[in-house]
Motif scaffolding. Structure first.
Motif, PDB file in Angstrom:
ATOM      1  N   GLY A   1      16.394   5.497   5.442  1.00  0.00           N
ATOM      2  CA  GLY A   1      16.469   6.658   6.322  1.00  0.00           C
ATOM      3  C   GLY A   1      15.432   6.626   7.426  1.00  0.00           C
ATOM      4  O   GLY A   1      14.641   5.696   7.564  1.00  0.00           O
ATOM      5  N   THR A   2      15.419   7.688   8.217  1.00  0.00           N
ATOM      6  CA  THR A   2      14.511   7.807   9.346  1.00  0.00           C
ATOM      7  C   THR A   2      13.256   8.570   8.929  1.00  0.00           C
ATOM      8  O   THR A   2      13.331   9.582   8.246  1.00  0.00           O
ATOM      9  CB  THR A   2      15.189   8.552  10.517  1.00  0.00           C
ATOM     10  N   ILE A   3      12.111   8.076   9.358  1.00  0.00           N
ATOM     11  CA  ILE A   3      10.820   8.681   9.016  1.00  0.00           C
ATOM     12  C   ILE A   3      10.346   9.567  10.171  1.00  0.00           C
ATOM     13  O   ILE A   3      10.372   9.170  11.331  1.00  0.00           O
ATOM     14  CB  ILE A   3       9.773   7.588   8.715  1.00  0.00           C
ATOM     15  N   ASP A   4       9.910  10.778   9.827  1.00  0.00           N
ATOM     16  CA  ASP A   4       9.345  11.668  10.839  1.00  0.00           C
ATOM     17  C   ASP A   4       7.914  11.274  11.189  1.00  0.00           C
ATOM     18  O   ASP A   4       7.552  11.186  12.370  1.00  0.00           O
ATOM     19  CB  ASP A   4       9.338  13.118  10.332  1.00  0.00           C
ATOM     20  N   LEU A   5       7.100  11.050  10.170  1.00  0.00           N
ATOM     21  CA  LEU A   5       5.665  10.825  10.371  1.00  0.00           C
ATOM     22  C   LEU A   5       5.203   9.621   9.580  1.00  0.00           C
ATOM     23  O   LEU A   5       5.462   9.518   8.382  1.00  0.00           O
ATOM     24  CB  LEU A   5       4.881  12.071   9.923  1.00  0.00           C
ATOM     25  N   ALA A   6       4.498   8.718  10.270  1.00  0.00           N
ATOM     26  CA  ALA A   6       3.829   7.601   9.601  1.00  0.00           C
ATOM     27  C   ALA A   6       2.336   7.877   9.585  1.00  0.00           C
ATOM     28  O   ALA A   6       1.745   8.160  10.633  1.00  0.00           O
ATOM     29  CB  ALA A   6       4.112   6.292  10.329  1.00  0.00           C
ATOM     30  N   ILE A   7       1.741   7.819   8.405  1.00  0.00           N
ATOM     31  CA  ILE A   7       0.291   7.949   8.270  1.00  0.00           C
ATOM     32  C   ILE A   7      -0.262   6.539   8.074  1.00  0.00           C
ATOM     33  O   ILE A   7       0.065   5.864   7.092  1.00  0.00           O
ATOM     34  CB  ILE A   7      -0.075   8.852   7.086  1.00  0.00           C
ATOM     35  N   ILE A   8      -1.084   6.097   9.009  1.00  0.00           N
ATOM     36  CA  ILE A   8      -1.540   4.709   9.037  1.00  0.00           C
ATOM     37  C   ILE A   8      -2.990   4.650   8.564  1.00  0.00           C
ATOM     38  O   ILE A   8      -3.890   5.211   9.201  1.00  0.00           O
ATOM     39  CB  ILE A   8      -1.404   4.121  10.455  1.00  0.00           C
ATOM     40  N   ALA A   9      -3.205   3.972   7.430  1.00  0.00           N
ATOM     41  CA  ALA A   9      -4.542   3.845   6.852  1.00  0.00           C
ATOM     42  C   ALA A   9      -4.780   2.375   6.512  1.00  0.00           C
ATOM     43  O   ALA A   9      -4.811   1.986   5.340  1.00  0.00           O
ATOM     44  CB  ALA A   9      -4.688   4.728   5.620  1.00  0.00           C
ATOM     45  N   VAL A  10      -4.901   1.551   7.544  1.00  0.00           N
ATOM     46  CA  VAL A  10      -5.102   0.113   7.387  1.00  0.00           C
ATOM     47  C   VAL A  10      -6.253  -0.311   8.302  1.00  0.00           C
ATOM     48  O   VAL A  10      -6.794   0.494   9.052  1.00  0.00           O
ATOM     49  CB  VAL A  10      -3.822  -0.672   7.765  1.00  0.00           C
ATOM     50  N   ARG A  11      -6.612  -1.582   8.237  1.00  0.00           N
ATOM     51  CA  ARG A  11      -7.654  -2.092   9.136  1.00  0.00           C
ATOM     52  C   ARG A  11      -7.252  -1.849  10.596  1.00  0.00           C
ATOM     53  O   ARG A  11      -6.077  -2.000  10.959  1.00  0.00           O
ATOM     54  CB  ARG A  11      -7.883  -3.584   8.911  1.00  0.00           C
ATOM     55  N   ALA A  12      -8.221  -1.528  11.402  1.00  0.00           N
ATOM     56  CA  ALA A  12      -7.947  -1.186  12.803  1.00  0.00           C
ATOM     57  C   ALA A  12      -7.184  -2.294  13.521  1.00  0.00           C
ATOM     58  O   ALA A  12      -6.294  -2.019  14.332  1.00  0.00           O
ATOM     59  CB  ALA A  12      -9.265  -0.882  13.526  1.00  0.00           C
ATOM     60  N   THR A  13      -7.501  -3.534  13.220  1.00  0.00           N
ATOM     61  CA  THR A  13      -6.871  -4.655  13.926  1.00  0.00           C
ATOM     62  C   THR A  13      -5.374  -4.753  13.656  1.00  0.00           C
ATOM     63  O   THR A  13      -4.644  -5.356  14.436  1.00  0.00           O
ATOM     64  CB  THR A  13      -7.541  -5.984  13.541  1.00  0.00           C
ATOM     65  N   HIS A  14      -4.901  -4.178  12.543  1.00  0.00           N
ATOM     66  CA  HIS A  14      -3.472  -4.224  12.220  1.00  0.00           C
ATOM     67  C   HIS A  14      -2.686  -3.102  12.893  1.00  0.00           C
ATOM     68  O   HIS A  14      -1.452  -3.112  12.877  1.00  0.00           O
ATOM     69  CB  HIS A  14      -3.268  -4.129  10.705  1.00  0.00           C
TER      70      HIS A  14
ATOM     71  N   LEU B   1       6.772  16.751  19.577  1.00  0.00           N
ATOM     72  CA  LEU B   1       5.750  16.793  18.535  1.00  0.00           C
ATOM     73  C   LEU B   1       6.234  17.412  17.223  1.00  0.00           C
ATOM     74  O   LEU B   1       5.492  17.435  16.249  1.00  0.00           O
ATOM     75  CB  LEU B   1       4.522  17.566  19.034  1.00  0.00           C
ATOM     76  N   ASP B   2       7.470  17.904  17.178  1.00  0.00           N
ATOM     77  CA  ASP B   2       7.965  18.513  15.942  1.00  0.00           C
ATOM     78  C   ASP B   2       7.935  17.561  14.746  1.00  0.00           C
ATOM     79  O   ASP B   2       7.445  17.932  13.665  1.00  0.00           O
ATOM     80  CB  ASP B   2       9.388  19.042  16.148  1.00  0.00           C
ATOM     81  N   PRO B   3       8.454  16.324  14.864  1.00  0.00           N
ATOM     82  CA  PRO B   3       8.399  15.421  13.703  1.00  0.00           C
ATOM     83  C   PRO B   3       6.966  15.120  13.268  1.00  0.00           C
ATOM     84  O   PRO B   3       6.701  14.934  12.075  1.00  0.00           O
ATOM     85  CB  PRO B   3       9.115  14.154  14.203  1.00  0.00           C
ATOM     86  N   LEU B   4       6.063  15.076  14.231  1.00  0.00           N
ATOM     87  CA  LEU B   4       4.671  14.762  13.945  1.00  0.00           C
ATOM     88  C   LEU B   4       3.969  15.908  13.223  1.00  0.00           C
ATOM     89  O   LEU B   4       3.230  15.699  12.256  1.00  0.00           O
ATOM     90  CB  LEU B   4       3.947  14.453  15.260  1.00  0.00           C
ATOM     91  N   LEU B   5       4.198  17.135  13.676  1.00  0.00           N
ATOM     92  CA  LEU B   5       3.460  18.288  13.173  1.00  0.00           C
ATOM     93  C   LEU B   5       4.209  19.083  12.105  1.00  0.00           C
ATOM     94  O   LEU B   5       3.598  19.874  11.382  1.00  0.00           O
ATOM     95  CB  LEU B   5       3.083  19.201  14.339  1.00  0.00           C
ATOM     96  N   LYS B   6       5.524  18.881  12.001  1.00  0.00           N
ATOM     97  CA  LYS B   6       6.310  19.567  10.978  1.00  0.00           C
ATOM     98  C   LYS B   6       7.240  18.566  10.292  1.00  0.00           C
ATOM     99  O   LYS B   6       8.465  18.703  10.301  1.00  0.00           O
ATOM    100  CB  LYS B   6       7.102  20.716  11.600  1.00  0.00           C
ATOM    101  N   PRO B   7       6.646  17.545   9.676  1.00  0.00           N
ATOM    102  CA  PRO B   7       7.459  16.455   9.120  1.00  0.00           C
ATOM    103  C   PRO B   7       8.154  16.839   7.821  1.00  0.00           C
ATOM    104  O   PRO B   7       7.654  17.673   7.051  1.00  0.00           O
ATOM    105  CB  PRO B   7       6.424  15.354   8.872  1.00  0.00           C
ATOM    106  N   GLU B   8       9.283  16.195   7.590  1.00  0.00           N
ATOM    107  CA  GLU B   8       9.997  16.337   6.315  1.00  0.00           C
ATOM    108  C   GLU B   8      10.019  15.020   5.541  1.00  0.00           C
ATOM    109  O   GLU B   8      10.121  15.021   4.327  1.00  0.00           O
ATOM    110  CB  GLU B   8      11.426  16.824   6.571  1.00  0.00           C
ATOM    111  N   ARG B   9       9.957  13.894   6.272  1.00  0.00           N
ATOM    112  CA  ARG B   9       9.964  12.573   5.643  1.00  0.00           C
ATOM    113  C   ARG B   9       8.754  11.793   6.164  1.00  0.00           C
ATOM    114  O   ARG B   9       8.612  11.594   7.364  1.00  0.00           O
ATOM    115  CB  ARG B   9      11.265  11.827   5.948  1.00  0.00           C
ATOM    116  N   VAL B  10       7.895  11.369   5.235  1.00  0.00           N
ATOM    117  CA  VAL B  10       6.604  10.792   5.593  1.00  0.00           C
ATOM    118  C   VAL B  10       6.449   9.417   4.949  1.00  0.00           C
ATOM    119  O   VAL B  10       6.768   9.246   3.763  1.00  0.00           O
ATOM    120  CB  VAL B  10       5.450  11.708   5.146  1.00  0.00           C
ATOM    121  N   ALA B  11       5.952   8.453   5.710  1.00  0.00           N
ATOM    122  CA  ALA B  11       5.591   7.146   5.171  1.00  0.00           C
ATOM    123  C   ALA B  11       4.081   6.992   5.259  1.00  0.00           C
ATOM    124  O   ALA B  11       3.487   7.244   6.308  1.00  0.00           O
ATOM    125  CB  ALA B  11       6.282   6.030   5.953  1.00  0.00           C
TER     126      ALA B  11
END
Length: 255
Positions: A65-78, A3-13
């Protein structure tokens, strides 16, 4: 799950950023991270383009590069296909802020996303949540910073199913001078649940006390939670709502 990349991210998409609507929730999150927090943040939208001179990448695999955390804000079906793309590209974890899942009766879609994630050992917070706030480090809430009164950094971690309750609690903490290590809005908790976060925070050197707002458990989960909370060696404070029939209906959307 790590859970470190999720809760303590350095690179976020931030996936779902609009090139035409600056008030889109993904845009609010992206701009806040870009200007106020010490993370490298990248905008993603399948149409590509740019926003205020910053490139918008068409897919997660186009982000350098590699992403630690992706924040997803799209339609649920996607969301299922996007989660699969994140897994294929070794993203560390995701926060799904989108609604339209079990809270609206679309349990099958939520179960599909959860099954994809669990098979790959991919941690997800949400869906239907605000996500993560850590003072001075990261903020995925869809509220603009000027509309939030936030506490200083400190030793209390908060886990809440309700985003509205969590924001209210942060305001109260700020007024009373109580510091927060991190605050997590878990919403529908399709993958990451209270027990997962308890076990993580038990070993978090920044957290001394854990506060939880809980609306309900899965079958037989309550006993496991109580055992975990008893054994972690840190004070655990629980607010349990929805114990009556009317209360249960009121908390069903976590608002």
């Amino acid at each position: 799950m790590n859970l470190d990349p999720l809760l303590k991210p350095e690179r976020v998409a931030v996936i779902g950023v609009s090139t035409s609507n600056d008030n889109h929730p993904a845009n609010v999150i992206f701009k806040k991270l870009q200007y106020r927090y010490p993370v490298d943040v990248y905008a993603v939208n399948n149409r590509g383009g740019e926003i205020h001179g910053v490139p918008v990448y068409p897919k997660i695999d186009a982000v350098p590069g590699t992403i630690d955390l992706a924040i997803i804000a799209v339609r649920a079906t996607h969301c299922p296909s996007i989660v699969e793309e994140c897994i294929d590209n070794r993203v560390g974890g995701a926060i799904i802020v989108s609604g339209g899942f079990a809270e609206t009766g679309n349990t099958a879609l939520q179960d599909r996303v959860a099954a994809i994630a669990r098979t790959a050992g991919f941690p997800i917070i949400g869906p239907n949540c605000l996500g993560l706030f850590s003072p001075g480090k990261v903020d995925t809430f869809i509220l603009p910073s000027e509309r939030m009164e936030t506490p200083r950094a400190g030793g209390v971690a908060i886990i809440s199913q309700s985003g509205a309750f969590l924001v209210d609690l942060l305001v109260k903490f700020s007024k009373h001078g109580i510091g927060v290590s991190q605050a997590v809005s878990i919403g529908n908790k399709a993958v990451i649940r209270e027990i997962d976060l308890l076990n993580y925070l038990a070993n978090d050197p920044d957290t001394n006390v854990i506060v939880l707002y809980i609306e309900g458990f899965a079958q037989n989960e309550g006993r496991a939670f109580t055992e975990a909370a008893t054994c972690i060696g840190k004070p655990v404070v629980v607010i349990k709502s929805g114990k009556s029939a009317a209360g249960s209906r009121a908390v069903s959307s976590h608002t």
